[in-house]
Design a protein around this motif. Structure first.
Motif, short mmCIF file in Angstrom:
data_model
loop_
_atom_site.label_atom_id
_atom_site.label_comp_id
_atom_site.label_asym_id
_atom_site.label_seq_id
_atom_site.Cartn_x
_atom_site.Cartn_y
_atom_site.Cartn_z
N LEU A 99 0.82 -1.04 0.02
CA LEU A 99 -0.03 0.01 -0.12
C LEU A 99 0.79 1.33 0.08
O LEU A 99 1.70 1.32 0.91
N SER A 100 0.83 2.03 -1.08
CA SER A 100 1.51 3.33 -1.01
C SER A 100 0.60 4.34 -1.59
O SER A 100 0.02 4.32 -2.63
N PRO A 101 0.63 5.47 -1.05
CA PRO A 101 -0.28 6.81 -1.37
C PRO A 101 0.30 7.07 -2.92
O PRO A 101 -0.47 7.40 -3.98
N LEU A 102 1.38 7.12 -3.22
CA LEU A 102 1.87 7.49 -4.36
C LEU A 102 1.63 6.53 -5.69
O LEU A 102 1.18 6.96 -6.83
N ARG A 103 1.67 5.28 -5.27
CA ARG A 103 1.17 4.30 -6.14
C ARG A 103 -0.48 4.30 -6.22
O ARG A 103 -0.92 4.23 -7.80
N ALA A 104 -1.13 4.62 -5.42
CA ALA A 104 -2.75 4.92 -5.45
C ALA A 104 -2.89 6.21 -6.34
O ALA A 104 -3.88 6.05 -7.29
N TRP A 105 -2.06 7.02 -6.16
CA TRP A 105 -2.43 8.27 -6.92
C TRP A 105 -2.07 8.00 -8.59
O TRP A 105 -2.72 8.65 -9.37
N ARG A 106 -0.85 7.34 -8.96
CA ARG A 106 -0.38 7.10 -10.31
C ARG A 106 -1.63 6.17 -10.75
O ARG A 106 -2.15 6.21 -11.97
N ASP A 107 -2.39 5.27 -10.15
CA ASP A 107 -3.28 4.16 -10.71
C ASP A 107 -4.63 4.91 -10.83
O ASP A 107 -5.17 4.83 -11.89
#
Length: 115
Positions: free
Chosen positions: A7-15
């Motif tokens: 879980l990563s906020p940066l990965r969620a934002w990119r997704d």
């Protein structure tokens, strides 16, 4: 614990950005409208729930009376209590009639609008 590492906020934002980039403009428009309608409904429910109660909390004190009270003292106290109770009942009735008149005015306005 390996689940929490993924879980990563940066990965969620990119997704999210990738997902929105694949959407057509009208789909994004409908999404914004649906968020606005949902937010408006939630805000209205929140504001409606924030109305303070109109009732008054009365503290009830139990009085201790001596056993040597006379019947005359008991009757006098009951008469005084009856007057106070009638006053409270009259105030309650006045509040009820005022509230009823408010609803009547609202009903009349709605009737004029045909609702």
């Amino acid at each position: 614990m390996s689940f929490l590492r993924s879980l990563s906020p940066l990965r969620a934002w990119r997704d999210l950005r990738r997902f929105l980039a694949l959407r057509k403009p009208h789909e994004i428009g409908f999404m914004v409208i649906s968020f606005a309608v949902t937010g408006t409904i939630l805000f209205a429910l929140y504001k409606d729930a924030a109305i303070p109660p109109t009732y008054k909390r009365d503290v009830l004190y139990v009085e201790s009376w001596p056993l040597s009270r006379t019947d005359r003292e008991i009757i006098d106290q009951q008469k005084a209590d009856l007057i106070a109770e009638k006053k409270r009942a009259a105030e309650l009735r006045a509040r009820q009639l005022k509230r009823q008149a408010e609803f009547k005015r609202l009903d009349d306005r709605l009737e004029r609008l045909g609702i």
